[in-house]
Design a protein around this motif. Sequence first.
Motif, PDB file in Angstrom:
ATOM      1  N   UNK A 141       0.846  -1.182   0.000  1.00 53.82           N
ATOM      2  CA  UNK A 141       0.000   0.000   0.000  1.00 53.82           C
ATOM      3  C   UNK A 141       0.883   1.233   0.000  1.00 53.82           C
ATOM      4  N   UNK A 142       0.434   2.282  -0.675  1.00 53.51           N
ATOM      5  CA  UNK A 142       1.160   3.557  -0.680  1.00 53.51           C
ATOM      6  C   UNK A 142       0.976   4.221   0.683  1.00 53.51           C
ATOM      7  N   UNK A 143       2.077   4.720   1.265  1.00 55.88           N
ATOM      8  CA  UNK A 143       2.005   5.342   2.594  1.00 55.88           C
ATOM      9  C   UNK A 143       2.288   6.838   2.555  1.00 55.88           C
ATOM     10  N   UNK A 144       2.519   7.405   1.376  1.00 60.54           N
ATOM     11  CA  UNK A 144       2.662   8.858   1.237  1.00 60.54           C
ATOM     12  C   UNK A 144       1.343   9.456   0.751  1.00 60.54           C
ATOM     13  N   UNK A 145       1.093  10.723   1.005  1.00 64.63           N
ATOM     14  CA  UNK A 145      -0.127  11.327   0.455  1.00 64.63           C
ATOM     15  C   UNK A 145      -0.218  11.187  -1.061  1.00 64.63           C
ATOM     16  N   UNK A 202      -2.241   7.518  -4.921  1.00 68.69           N
ATOM     17  CA  UNK A 202      -2.584   8.195  -3.677  1.00 68.69           C
ATOM     18  C   UNK A 202      -2.383   7.281  -2.488  1.00 68.69           C
ATOM     19  N   UNK A 203      -2.280   7.896  -1.324  1.00 70.02           N
ATOM     20  CA  UNK A 203      -2.125   7.151  -0.081  1.00 70.02           C
ATOM     21  C   UNK A 203      -3.225   6.083   0.028  1.00 70.02           C
ATOM     22  N   UNK A 204      -2.814   4.854   0.329  1.00 66.60           N
ATOM     23  CA  UNK A 204      -3.751   3.750   0.462  1.00 66.60           C
ATOM     24  C   UNK A 204      -3.947   2.947  -0.799  1.00 66.60           C
ATOM     25  N   UNK A 205      -3.525   3.473  -1.957  1.00 65.96           N
ATOM     26  CA  UNK A 205      -3.665   2.714  -3.201  1.00 65.96           C
ATOM     27  C   UNK A 205      -2.809   1.457  -3.148  1.00 65.96           C
ATOM     28  N   UNK A 206      -3.306   0.393  -3.746  1.00 67.17           N
ATOM     29  CA  UNK A 206      -2.579  -0.866  -3.761  1.00 67.17           C
ATOM     30  C   UNK A 206      -1.571  -0.935  -4.887  1.00 67.17           C
ATOM     31  N   UNK A 222      -2.731  -1.892  -8.476  1.00 65.90           N
ATOM     32  CA  UNK A 222      -3.774  -2.916  -8.421  1.00 65.90           C
ATOM     33  C   UNK A 222      -5.112  -2.400  -8.942  1.00 65.90           C
ATOM     34  N   UNK A 223      -5.289  -1.111  -8.981  1.00 65.68           N
ATOM     35  CA  UNK A 223      -6.548  -0.548  -9.456  1.00 65.68           C
ATOM     36  C   UNK A 223      -6.728  -0.721 -10.954  1.00 65.68           C
ATOM     37  N   UNK A 224      -5.676  -0.450 -11.739  1.00 64.30           N
ATOM     38  CA  UNK A 224      -5.838  -0.469 -13.193  1.00 64.30           C
ATOM     39  C   UNK A 224      -4.712  -1.173 -13.937  1.00 64.30           C
ATOM     40  N   UNK A 225      -3.797  -1.822 -13.208  1.00 65.02           N
ATOM     41  CA  UNK A 225      -2.747  -2.605 -13.851  1.00 65.02           C
ATOM     42  C   UNK A 225      -1.596  -1.806 -14.421  1.00 65.02           C
ATOM     43  N   UNK A 284       1.369  -4.772   2.844  1.00 64.61           N
ATOM     44  CA  UNK A 284       0.089  -4.835   3.542  1.00 64.61           C
ATOM     45  C   UNK A 284      -0.959  -5.402   2.605  1.00 64.61           C
ATOM     46  N   UNK A 285      -1.894  -6.166   3.140  1.00 66.87           N
ATOM     47  CA  UNK A 285      -2.995  -6.653   2.307  1.00 66.87           C
ATOM     48  C   UNK A 285      -3.931  -5.516   1.951  1.00 66.87           C
ATOM     49  N   UNK A 286      -4.844  -5.785   1.055  1.00 70.67           N
ATOM     50  CA  UNK A 286      -5.833  -4.785   0.680  1.00 70.67           C
ATOM     51  C   UNK A 286      -6.642  -4.392   1.916  1.00 70.67           C
ATOM     52  N   UNK A 287      -6.722  -3.093   2.176  1.00 70.60           N
ATOM     53  CA  UNK A 287      -7.409  -2.608   3.368  1.00 70.60           C
ATOM     54  C   UNK A 287      -8.922  -2.565   3.152  1.00 70.60           C
TER      55      UNK A 287
END
Length: 287
Positions: free
Chosen positions: A33-37, A54-58, A74-77, A90-93
């Motif tokens: 997971x991305x941990x920066x804004x 963005x922060x939280x993106x996989x 993971x959103x769009x490959x 981290x796994x998908x939140x």
Amino acid sequence: MDRRLTPSNGRVAHVSLRGQVEAECFVEGESHRVIRPVADLLAKPDGGRDRQLLRGDGFCVLDLQGGMAFGFAQQDGYTGWMAAADLIAAPVAVETHRVNAAHSYGKSTPGLKAMGQITPLSLGTRLTALEITDGWARVAWSQDSAPQDLYVPSQHLVPIDRLDSDPVAVAERLLGAPYLWGGDSSFGIDCSGLVQIAMNSCGQTCPRDSDMQEALGTALPPGTPPQRGDLMFWKGHVAWVSDTDTILHANAHAMAVAYEPINQAVARIESQGDGLVIRHARLSSSV
């Protein structure tokens, strides 16, 4: 094969490409997971910015080399390289809310007047709210592997399943946001980033780059009157139609997300050598 959508760097490739590309090994990858804004996704370890997450993106990491992680969003490959320090394994939140204001922030302390460290947040950032009290959402946050809580104004958040209905209205929230090549946030955004962030807020699937977005919707015959929600494409550029006479786009001419009369934009873009409109498309959700 389009390298932007082909998760292989010659040494390591995703298992889905076995038999299609040559690589020393094929792996499933590890979920991060991305941990920066906001974090850059690069074409090469030392290359230019292709886009941002963005922060939280996989991000699925396939390979690590010299502090850089190779993998795909993971959103769009979308495939490329990210600084390993911008990611955490981290796994998908299970996200509960998303930022629906153009700009927001998280504070290390709750309360309107309480002092604390400020973390900027962009439109579209997805968060896990642990509780909402007195106008503040306490959200789970991790930075450099150090878990902590941040407090975000609850007025800036909507439940993750509450979708917008008008992508142009979403894009209009970013009016005046600075133009940034490869940008994907309210801190800096480009033309195709503006299309993707708006469509995602409406629950619509959208690829990242303008040449990929040319496949969206239904192509209209030349001379068809434009309507709000249409997309207009030039070579390497895309714009929302705001009304019958106006487009809204992130562009280097204004260095911002800005309105521009359609006729003026067509003449200006042609005069600078970038040709005429190559596609006028109508999305099924156009209003």
